[in-house]
Design a protein around this motif. Structure first.
Motif, PDB file in Angstrom:
ATOM      1  N   ILE A 132       7.557 -86.776  57.133  1.00 29.54           N
ATOM      2  CA  ILE A 132       6.667 -87.940  57.058  1.00 29.54           C
ATOM      3  C   ILE A 132       5.939 -88.125  58.385  1.00 29.54           C
ATOM      4  N   GLY A 133       6.671 -87.958  59.491  1.00 28.24           N
ATOM      5  CA  GLY A 133       6.043 -88.072  60.802  1.00 28.24           C
ATOM      6  C   GLY A 133       4.953 -87.041  61.003  1.00 28.24           C
ATOM      7  N   THR A 134       5.191 -85.836  60.506  1.00 19.92           N
ATOM      8  CA  THR A 134       4.194 -84.779  60.628  1.00 19.92           C
ATOM      9  C   THR A 134       2.951 -85.117  59.821  1.00 19.92           C
ATOM     10  N   ILE A 135       3.150 -85.672  58.623  1.00 20.56           N
ATOM     11  CA  ILE A 135       2.017 -86.081  57.792  1.00 20.56           C
ATOM     12  C   ILE A 135       1.168 -87.120  58.521  1.00 20.56           C
ATOM     13  N   LEU A 136       1.844 -88.085  59.141  1.00 25.23           N
ATOM     14  CA  LEU A 136       1.121 -89.135  59.866  1.00 25.23           C
ATOM     15  C   LEU A 136       0.402 -88.588  61.095  1.00 25.23           C
ATOM     16  N   ILE A 137       1.059 -87.678  61.809  1.00 19.62           N
ATOM     17  CA  ILE A 137       0.498 -87.213  63.076  1.00 19.62           C
ATOM     18  C   ILE A 137      -0.715 -86.316  62.886  1.00 19.62           C
ATOM     19  N   VAL A 138      -0.817 -85.670  61.712  1.00 19.89           N
ATOM     20  CA  VAL A 138      -1.981 -84.821  61.463  1.00 19.89           C
ATOM     21  C   VAL A 138      -2.998 -85.507  60.573  1.00 19.89           C
ATOM     22  N   ASP A 139      -2.730 -86.741  60.130  1.00 18.02           N
ATOM     23  CA  ASP A 139      -3.665 -87.491  59.292  1.00 18.02           C
ATOM     24  C   ASP A 139      -4.067 -86.647  58.087  1.00 18.02           C
ATOM     25  N   LEU A 140      -3.068 -86.295  57.288  1.00 18.39           N
ATOM     26  CA  LEU A 140      -3.233 -85.320  56.207  1.00 18.39           C
ATOM     27  C   LEU A 140      -4.218 -85.770  55.142  1.00 18.39           C
ATOM     28  N   GLY A 141      -4.981 -84.813  54.639  1.00 12.96           N
ATOM     29  CA  GLY A 141      -5.837 -85.069  53.482  1.00 12.96           C
ATOM     30  C   GLY A 141      -6.127 -83.771  52.764  1.00 12.96           C
ATOM     31  N   PHE A 142      -5.724 -83.666  51.490  1.00 12.94           N
ATOM     32  CA  PHE A 142      -5.930 -82.448  50.715  1.00 12.94           C
ATOM     33  C   PHE A 142      -7.154 -82.591  49.816  1.00 12.94           C
ATOM     34  N   SER A 143      -8.326 -82.659  50.390  1.00 14.84           N
ATOM     35  CA  SER A 143      -9.535 -82.772  49.587  1.00 14.84           C
ATOM     36  C   SER A 143      -9.881 -81.441  48.935  1.00 14.84           C
ATOM     37  N   THR A 144      -9.667 -80.355  49.660  1.00 12.57           N
ATOM     38  CA  THR A 144      -9.910 -79.018  49.111  1.00 12.57           C
ATOM     39  C   THR A 144      -8.852 -78.066  49.651  1.00 12.57           C
ATOM     40  N   ILE A 145      -8.567 -77.035  48.876  1.00 11.14           N
ATOM     41  CA  ILE A 145      -7.641 -75.995  49.309  1.00 11.14           C
ATOM     42  C   ILE A 145      -8.395 -74.673  49.280  1.00 11.14           C
ATOM     43  N   ASN A 146      -8.477 -73.985  50.399  1.00 13.50           N
ATOM     44  CA  ASN A 146      -9.212 -72.736  50.469  1.00 13.50           C
ATOM     45  C   ASN A 146      -8.310 -71.594  50.914  1.00 13.50           C
ATOM     46  N   VAL A 147      -8.899 -70.426  51.149  1.00 12.03           N
ATOM     47  CA  VAL A 147      -8.123 -69.260  51.515  1.00 12.03           C
ATOM     48  C   VAL A 147      -7.393 -69.471  52.843  1.00 12.03           C
ATOM     49  N   GLY A 148      -7.980 -70.260  53.738  1.00 10.97           N
ATOM     50  CA  GLY A 148      -7.323 -70.541  55.004  1.00 10.97           C
ATOM     51  C   GLY A 148      -6.021 -71.302  54.818  1.00 10.97           C
ATOM     52  N   ASP A 149      -6.007 -72.234  53.855  1.00 14.77           N
ATOM     53  CA  ASP A 149      -4.781 -72.973  53.567  1.00 14.77           C
ATOM     54  C   ASP A 149      -3.694 -72.039  53.054  1.00 14.77           C
ATOM     55  N   LEU A 150      -4.095 -71.089  52.192  1.00 14.64           N
ATOM     56  CA  LEU A 150      -3.120 -70.141  51.646  1.00 14.64           C
ATOM     57  C   LEU A 150      -2.591 -69.215  52.743  1.00 14.64           C
ATOM     58  N   LEU A 151      -3.464 -68.780  53.643  1.00  9.69           N
ATOM     59  CA  LEU A 151      -3.025 -67.934  54.754  1.00  9.69           C
ATOM     60  C   LEU A 151      -2.057 -68.694  55.660  1.00  9.69           C
ATOM     61  N   THR A 152      -2.327 -69.969  55.882  1.00 14.55           N
ATOM     62  CA  THR A 152      -1.438 -70.769  56.721  1.00 14.55           C
ATOM     63  C   THR A 152      -0.109 -71.020  56.022  1.00 14.55           C
ATOM     64  N   PHE A 153      -0.134 -71.105  54.691  1.00 16.24           N
ATOM     65  CA  PHE A 153       1.109 -71.222  53.930  1.00 16.24           C
ATOM     66  C   PHE A 153       1.966 -69.975  54.147  1.00 16.24           C
ATOM     67  N   VAL A 154       1.333 -68.798  54.177  1.00 16.18           N
ATOM     68  CA  VAL A 154       2.054 -67.558  54.481  1.00 16.18           C
ATOM     69  C   VAL A 154       2.631 -67.631  55.885  1.00 16.18           C
ATOM     70  N   CYS A 155       1.872 -68.204  56.824  1.00 19.40           N
ATOM     71  CA  CYS A 155       2.361 -68.411  58.197  1.00 19.40           C
ATOM     72  C   CYS A 155       3.645 -69.231  58.191  1.00 19.40           C
ATOM     73  N   ALA A 156       3.691 -70.302  57.391  1.00 22.20           N
ATOM     74  CA  ALA A 156       4.884 -71.147  57.316  1.00 22.20           C
ATOM     75  C   ALA A 156       6.079 -70.375  56.779  1.00 22.20           C
ATOM     76  N   LEU A 157       5.834 -69.473  55.836  1.00 20.36           N
ATOM     77  CA  LEU A 157       6.918 -68.642  55.302  1.00 20.36           C
ATOM     78  C   LEU A 157       7.459 -67.702  56.378  1.00 20.36           C
ATOM     79  N   PHE A 158       6.566 -67.112  57.161  1.00 17.84           N
ATOM     80  CA  PHE A 158       7.004 -66.241  58.253  1.00 17.84           C
ATOM     81  C   PHE A 158       7.790 -67.042  59.298  1.00 17.84           C
ATOM     82  N   ALA A 159       7.333 -68.262  59.608  1.00 15.78           N
ATOM     83  CA  ALA A 159       8.044 -69.097  60.580  1.00 15.78           C
ATOM     84  C   ALA A 159       9.442 -69.430  60.077  1.00 15.78           C
ATOM     85  N   THR A 160       9.555 -69.706  58.784  1.00  8.60           N
ATOM     86  CA  THR A 160      10.861 -69.968  58.183  1.00  8.60           C
ATOM     87  C   THR A 160      11.775 -68.760  58.338  1.00  8.60           C
ATOM     88  N   ALA A 161      11.230 -67.587  58.029  1.00  6.16           N
ATOM     89  CA  ALA A 161      12.019 -66.361  58.124  1.00  6.16           C
ATOM     90  C   ALA A 161      12.423 -66.066  59.560  1.00  6.16           C
TER      91      ALA A 161
END
Length: 296
Positions: A132-161
């Motif tokens: 929740i703190g992260t959502i607030l600190i980045v002022d989240l808004g999902f108006s559109t999802i593009n290829v960059g969002d998907l690439l960053t999602f892959v980044c999150a998977l690598f960070a998890t691993a």
């Protein structure tokens, strides 16, 4: 590997998060003369060049084992930095920041499922609070999802691993500093194909003539964020669970904002301030829960 006390490990990860937080400022400075691929490769190359003499002085015991152990964490680390940089070509830094920190949700889920190990409710509440703190600190808004969002999602998977794999093998690491330098070696070798056509090979004067803050940023990334911070991560994760480690890593977000305010003149709104405070509180609570949990 020398035993590291839990409180010491927590402090070391906080220091690492501070270095990583300044890394955002350092990247902004370095990007004035370099591409994302060049920055990523050069931070590993400089880190290896600086760290190797220190390793040789201290001795490279069990080097085959260290090279083997460091390979997959290094691959995950490379993937994290590469896909994050690639994704930022197409998406905003705000959305990238939130998507990347999804690892704070993925790590405990992965740990719980693979190890069939139940986590205390308090830790899950800390995960929720940090998210929740992260959502607030980045002022989240999902108006559109593009290829960059998907690439960053892959980044999150690598960070998890990376966090999870390092948590598994860190107790077997005999020389944390040597281990970290071998990660830099792997990063230098595996990323080399991405920079073979770099203009810096044919026009080295571009580097020589670059503003001083470009080099301040680059050496900060190489020494602070890579040599020191990743070394502290290896040491600390031998004592802390991957879940608590991932929560402490979140501290780099408020650190980055505070340092950006000072060095880059960025502003901090009310909700962002609340988010930063919530992340700090969640990380502190998780640290205390970790200490009590392991003492039972």
């Amino acid at each position: 590997m020398p035993q590291v006390k839990t409180t010491t490990a927590i402090f070391e990860l906080i220091i690492a998060a501070l270095f990583w937080g300044f890394g955002f400022v350092a990247v902004v400075w370095a990007l004035e003369a370099m591409t994302a691929s060049e920055i990523t490769w050069m931070r590993f190359a400089i880190a290896f060049a600086i760290g190797l003499p220190l390793v040789l002085i201290g001795g490279m015991k069990h080097w085959r084992e260290t090279l083997t152990l460091s390979f997959w964490p290094a691959v995950c680390l490379i993937g994290t930095l590469f896909f994050q940089s690639w994704g930022l070509k197409y998406t905003t830094a705000t959305k990238s920041g939130f998507i990347t920190t999804l690892y704070v949700v993925f790590v405990p889920i992965l740990e719980s499922v693979l190890l069939k190990r139940g986590l205390p409710l308090g830790l899950w509440l800390c995960v929720a609070g940090a998210l929740i703190g992260t959502i607030l600190i980045v002022d989240l808004g999902f108006s559109t999802i593009n290829v960059g969002d998907l690439l960053t999602f892959v980044c999150a998977l690598f960070a998890t691993a990376q966090i999870y794999s390092l948590g598994l093998i860190s107790p077997r690491v005999r020389q944390p500093f040597f281990f970290n330098i071998t990660q830099s070696l792997w990063g230098t070798v595996l990323l080399l194909p991405l920079v073979l056509n770099s203009k810096f090979w044919t026009q080295p004067e571009l580097l020589i003539e670059a503003p001083i803050k470009v080099w301040v940023g680059m050496f900060s990334l190489a020494i602070g964020s890579t040599v020191i911070a990743f070394y502290l991560q290896v040491r600390a994760q031998a004592k802390l669970s991957p879940t608590v480690s991932s929560l402490l890593f979140l501290l780099e977000s408020p650190f980055a904002m505070l340092l950006s305010i000072y060095f880059l003149g960025e502003s901090l709104g009310f909700l962002e301030s609340v988010g930063a405070a919530l992340i700090f509180a969640s990380a502190a609570a998780a640290s205390m829960l970790e200490t009590r949990w392991r003492s039972v």
